[in-house]
Design an enzyme around this catalytic site. Structure first.
Site, PDB file in Angstrom:
ATOM      1  N   VAL A  11      26.027  28.051 100.268  1.00 42.88           N
ATOM      2  CA  VAL A  11      25.968  28.806 101.191  1.00 42.88           C
ATOM      3  C   VAL A  11      25.505  28.162 102.428  1.00 42.88           C
ATOM      4  CG1 VAL A  11      25.176  30.853 102.348  1.00 42.88           C
ATOM      5  CG2 VAL A  11      25.915  31.024  99.994  1.00 42.88           C
ATOM      6  N   ASP A  30      16.664  21.203 104.322  1.00 42.10           N
ATOM      7  CA  ASP A  30      16.433  21.282 103.003  1.00 42.10           C
ATOM      8  C   ASP A  30      15.149  20.552 102.358  1.00 42.10           C
ATOM      9  OD1 ASP A  30      18.641  22.339 100.657  1.00 42.10           O
ATOM     10  OD2 ASP A  30      16.961  21.422  99.775  1.00 42.10           O
ATOM     11  N   PHE A 160      29.438  36.791 102.418  1.00 40.86           N
ATOM     12  CA  PHE A 160      30.496  37.063 101.422  1.00 40.86           C
ATOM     13  C   PHE A 160      31.415  36.121 100.825  1.00 40.86           C
ATOM     14  CE2 PHE A 160      29.271  41.064 104.090  1.00 40.86           C
ATOM     15  CZ  PHE A 160      28.819  41.815 102.770  1.00 40.86           C
ATOM     16  N   ARG A 162      33.526  33.343  98.886  1.00 35.54           N
ATOM     17  CA  ARG A 162      33.730  32.958  97.414  1.00 35.54           C
ATOM     18  C   ARG A 162      33.783  31.587  97.421  1.00 35.54           C
ATOM     19  NH1 ARG A 162      39.305  35.626  97.516  1.00 35.54           N
ATOM     20  NH2 ARG A 162      39.054  34.687  99.567  1.00 35.54           N
ATOM     21  N   LYS A 215      25.314  44.052 100.594  1.00 31.60           N
ATOM     22  CA  LYS A 215      26.120  42.837  99.674  1.00 31.60           C
ATOM     23  C   LYS A 215      25.644  43.084  98.216  1.00 31.60           C
ATOM     24  CE  LYS A 215      26.422  38.685  98.409  1.00 31.60           C
ATOM     25  NZ  LYS A 215      27.856  38.176  98.354  1.00 31.60           N
ATOM     26  N   LEU A 261      41.747  42.447  88.824  1.00 32.36           N
ATOM     27  CA  LEU A 261      42.006  43.169  87.723  1.00 32.36           C
ATOM     28  C   LEU A 261      42.250  42.292  86.403  1.00 32.36           C
ATOM     29  CD1 LEU A 261      44.499  46.328  89.067  1.00 32.36           C
ATOM     30  CD2 LEU A 261      42.114  46.249  88.657  1.00 32.36           C
ATOM     31  N   CYS A 271      26.059  34.588  91.475  1.00 26.86           N
ATOM     32  CA  CYS A 271      25.863  35.709  92.164  1.00 26.86           C
ATOM     33  C   CYS A 271      26.136  37.017  91.268  1.00 26.86           C
ATOM     34  CB  CYS A 271      26.981  35.923  93.352  1.00 26.86           C
ATOM     35  SG  CYS A 271      26.598  34.430  94.699  1.00 26.86           S
ATOM     36  N   LYS A 274      23.266  37.856  88.553  1.00 26.90           N
ATOM     37  CA  LYS A 274      21.996  37.877  88.990  1.00 26.90           C
ATOM     38  C   LYS A 274      21.665  39.227  90.024  1.00 26.90           C
ATOM     39  CE  LYS A 274      21.588  35.217  93.233  1.00 26.90           C
ATOM     40  NZ  LYS A 274      21.649  36.140  94.108  1.00 26.90           N
ATOM     41  N   ARG A 339      26.798  27.530  87.102  1.00 22.17           N
ATOM     42  CA  ARG A 339      25.673  28.596  86.894  1.00 22.17           C
ATOM     43  C   ARG A 339      26.235  29.471  86.198  1.00 22.17           C
ATOM     44  NH1 ARG A 339      23.084  28.497  92.986  1.00 22.17           N
ATOM     45  NH2 ARG A 339      25.299  28.215  93.578  1.00 22.17           N
TER      46      ARG A 339
HETATM   47  P1  NAD Z   1      21.680  27.015  96.159  1.00 24.20           P
HETATM   48  O1  NAD Z   1      20.806  27.034  95.113  1.00 24.20           O
HETATM   49  O2  NAD Z   1      23.096  26.460  96.134  1.00 24.20           O
HETATM   50  O3  NAD Z   1      21.056  26.617  97.533  1.00 24.20           O
HETATM   51  C1  NAD Z   1      19.681  26.560  97.970  1.00 24.20           C
HETATM   52  C2  NAD Z   1      18.996  25.836  98.530  1.00 24.20           C
HETATM   53  O4  NAD Z   1      17.866  25.785  99.237  1.00 24.20           O
HETATM   54  C3  NAD Z   1      18.914  24.211  97.619  1.00 24.20           C
HETATM   55  O5  NAD Z   1      19.602  23.230  98.275  1.00 24.20           O
HETATM   56  C4  NAD Z   1      17.287  24.158  97.662  1.00 24.20           C
HETATM   57  O6  NAD Z   1      17.077  22.724  97.586  1.00 24.20           O
HETATM   58  C5  NAD Z   1      17.220  24.706  98.941  1.00 24.20           C
HETATM   59  N1  NAD Z   1      15.580  24.987  99.281  1.00 24.20           N
HETATM   60  C6  NAD Z   1      14.663  25.692  98.269  1.00 24.20           C
HETATM   61  N2  NAD Z   1      13.625  26.066  98.791  1.00 24.20           N
HETATM   62  C7  NAD Z   1      13.815  25.592 100.221  1.00 24.20           C
HETATM   63  C8  NAD Z   1      12.693  25.577 101.257  1.00 24.20           C
HETATM   64  N3  NAD Z   1      11.648  25.683 101.260  1.00 24.20           N
HETATM   65  N4  NAD Z   1      13.132  24.846 102.358  1.00 24.20           N
HETATM   66  C9  NAD Z   1      14.431  24.399 102.576  1.00 24.20           C
HETATM   67  N5  NAD Z   1      15.395  24.481 101.391  1.00 24.20           N
HETATM   68  C10 NAD Z   1      15.002  24.954 100.307  1.00 24.20           C
HETATM   69  O7  NAD Z   1      22.145  28.478  96.663  1.00 24.20           O
HETATM   70  P2  NAD Z   1      23.331  29.186  97.344  1.00 24.20           P
HETATM   71  O8  NAD Z   1      24.348  29.396  96.253  1.00 24.20           O
HETATM   72  O9  NAD Z   1      23.541  28.524  98.494  1.00 24.20           O
HETATM   73  O10 NAD Z   1      22.830  30.508  97.457  1.00 24.20           O
HETATM   74  C11 NAD Z   1      21.934  31.064  98.332  1.00 24.20           C
HETATM   75  C12 NAD Z   1      21.808  32.571  98.611  1.00 24.20           C
HETATM   76  O11 NAD Z   1      22.835  32.865  99.219  1.00 24.20           O
HETATM   77  C13 NAD Z   1      21.350  33.206  97.573  1.00 24.20           C
HETATM   78  O12 NAD Z   1      20.632  34.474  97.842  1.00 24.20           O
HETATM   79  C14 NAD Z   1      22.700  33.618  96.967  1.00 24.20           C
HETATM   80  O13 NAD Z   1      22.645  34.834  96.231  1.00 24.20           O
HETATM   81  C15 NAD Z   1      23.378  33.887  98.279  1.00 24.20           C
HETATM   82  N6  NAD Z   1      24.932  33.877  98.261  1.00 24.20           N
HETATM   83  C16 NAD Z   1      25.549  32.918  97.352  1.00 24.20           C
HETATM   84  C17 NAD Z   1      26.826  32.770  97.317  1.00 24.20           C
HETATM   85  C18 NAD Z   1      27.578  31.705  96.483  1.00 24.20           C
HETATM   86  O14 NAD Z   1      28.944  31.886  96.184  1.00 24.20           O
HETATM   87  N7  NAD Z   1      27.045  30.622  96.051  1.00 24.20           N
HETATM   88  C19 NAD Z   1      27.755  33.554  98.107  1.00 24.20           C
HETATM   89  C20 NAD Z   1      26.958  34.476  98.818  1.00 24.20           C
HETATM   90  C21 NAD Z   1      25.696  34.671  98.771  1.00 24.20           C
END
Ligand code: NAD
Length: 449
Positions: A11, A30, A160, A162, A215, A261, A271, A274, A339
């Site tokens: 994201v 990060d 949102f 994908r 969400k 469907l 997502c 969890k 995942r």
């Molecule tokens: P991800 O695990 O791919 O990325 C998270 C990043 O945060 C990692 O690179 C990690 O190293 C970093 N991180 C952790 N602790 C940190 C800190 N203290 N400081 C800086 N960076 C730090 O996760 P993601 O898939 O991008 O999802 C992030 C959020 O967005 C989640 O809540 C998820 O549910 C939500 N989300 C994900 C998606 C998806 O398709 N992946 C879509 C919509 C919403």
């Protein structure tokens, strides 16, 4: 605008790159040093169609920067996005330790009279905005001895997108949801998102709690649709109906819609599993029994094993020593994300049953190698996986699996047997090619030569 994005995963990286694409100056932060090094040297760390091109362009033009330092990253930024992980905790509820940890860190460095908007883009339970707000205030008071209330606003802006079409989704979202009670934040975010909604898709403003719940409601509804169709598919198999017919029959009703469907081998990814679990758990915490979500999860767990059950029946409960080719490891096509991928559940069960698995995926093999190592074999292309295999399992609907060379497949497989978890092939064609073919919610084709 100057923007900081904390967390540079799926994201955060897409968010940061797309905001840079509309002319903003973005710094992504990060804690993963090697990730930041790769990104800084121009390497995109995830596979996402269309991302690399705009990533490189914006980095070259000096609008996209990466750092491990929070203080350096948020310096001069008016807007700070949090795109941090919210994994399930032990009881299934969303673990807020990353979000609240960064909130505490922010409290230590935010300055009085330097207004900032802190935006939660992670998927978080109702009430998190308030927790983040309080954590920042508390830490500023404890570590800096200052009261910074009024210096910042907290906004809930769930994402949102994908995976697989994340750039398109971000650049042209169906809607943008912004939860805030601050007029100032509302105006600034309206301007920030204006280039993304030029075709008239709405920016929907609401309160923070409603945005947070929106969400979860969206993901849980979509997961419910999948589990519902998986149950219909199970019924189809029992009564001899065809789920593809049912899909067309109900999808043409506007109230139902044609999308989402498709039955399969259960939803996976970072997502849906969890988020459904977290909504059910957080409902329980406030004494609400969310019955549908419990059923959605149960159905999904069962569906993940559906192909294995079919294989057990076909091989008379004896998979010991059988070589199984597997196409597709990612939880869905066009991503390298594994995942909660159903393919991994299937692989682990096949290994338990004594089978040998030989897999191919166009993008996700590196990630699977890191997790499974040499427990399975990997091949460089989809056909090499078939050599002398007793059966082929299809777990992800990558485009390149949709119209394969069936003659080549027949000559490579030891036995012409396909278990298709994604209903990729036409039944008549499978009959013509002489495969034993089992899919989801459709009749079994028996081998005819
Ligand atoms: P991800 O695990 O791919 O990325 C998270 C990043 O945060 C990692 O690179 C990690 O190293 C970093 N991180 C952790 N602790 C940190 C800190 N203290 N400081 C800086 N960076 C730090 O996760 P993601 O898939 O991008 O999802 C992030 C959020 O967005 C989640 O809540 C998820 O549910 C939500 N989300 C994900 C998606 C998806 O398709 N992946 C879509 C919509 C919403």
């Amino acid at each position: 605008m100057k923007i900081a994005v904390v967390g540079t995963g799926y994201v955060g990286l897409v968010t940061g790159t797309c905001f840079a694409e509309t002319g903003n100056d973005v710094t992504c932060i990060d804690i993963d040093k090697s990730k930041v090094e790769k990104l800084s040297s121009g390497q995109v760390t995830i596979y996402e169609p269309g991302l690399e091109k705009i990533f490189i362009r914006n980095q070259k033009e000096g609008r996209l920067h990466f750092t491990t330092s929070l203080i350096e990253g948020i310096k001069d930024a008016k807007i700070i996005f949090l795109a941090l992980p919210t994994p399930p905790g032990e009881d299934g509820s969303a673990d807020l330790k990353y979000i609240l940890g960064v909130a505490k860190d922010l409290g230590e460095i935010l300055e009085k009279d330097d207004y900032k908007i802190i935006i939660d883009k992670s998927t978080v339970p109702v009430g998190t905005s308030e927790k983040v707000h309080n954590a920042i205030l508390k830490s500023a008071k404890e570590k800096q001895g200052i009261d910074i209330s009024g210096t910042f606003d907290i906004v809930s802006n769930p994402e949102f997108l994908r995976e697989g079409v994340a750039v398109d989704d971000f650049m042209k979202p169906d809607r943008v949801v912004i939860g805030t009670s601050s007029e100032k934040a509302r105006k600034i975010l309206g301007e920030l998102y204006a280039p993304f909604v030029r075709q008239g898709n709405p920016i929907i403003f609401m309160d923070e709690k409603s945005a947070e719940l929106t969400k979860y409601a969206a993901n849980s509804f979509l997961a419910t649709k999948i589990s519902f169709m998986n149950e219909i598919a199970q019924l189809c198999e029992k009564v001899g109906a065809d789920v593809d017919m049912i899909r067309s029959g109900i999808g043409s009703d506007d109230r139902i819609g044609r999308r989402f469907l498709f039955p399969g081998i259960g939803y996976g990814g970072s997502c849906f599993p969890k988020d459904v679990q977290a909504l059910e758990q957080s409902s329980r915490e406030i004494d609400y029994d969310f019955k549908i979500l419990k059923a959605v999860m149960q159905v999904n767990e069962k569906q993940k094993m559906h192909l294995v059950e079919k294989m057990k029946t076909y091989f008379n409960n004896d998979l010991e020593g059988k070589k199984i080719a597997l196409w597709g490891l990612a939880f869905k096509p066009n991503t390298d994300d594994i995942r909660e991928a159903s393919a991994l559940t299937i692989i682990n069960e096949l290994i338990n049953l004594g089978a040998k698995v030989c897999a191919f995926d166009p993008e996700a093999m590196l990630n699977v190698k890191q997790e499974l190592g040499d427990k399975i074999e990997y091949t460089d292309n989809q056909y090499d996986a078939l050599k002398d295999a007793d059966a082929l399992v299809i777990a992800t609907e990558w485009s390149e699996f949709r119209a394969p060379d069936f003659n080549r497949m027949s000559s490579l497989l030891k036995d012409k047997v396909i278990f298709d978890g994604r209903n990729l092939f036409d039944l008549a064609q499978m009959e013509e090619c002489g495969f034993h073919y089992q899919s989801i919610g459709r009749r079994t084709i028996e081998k005819n030569n």
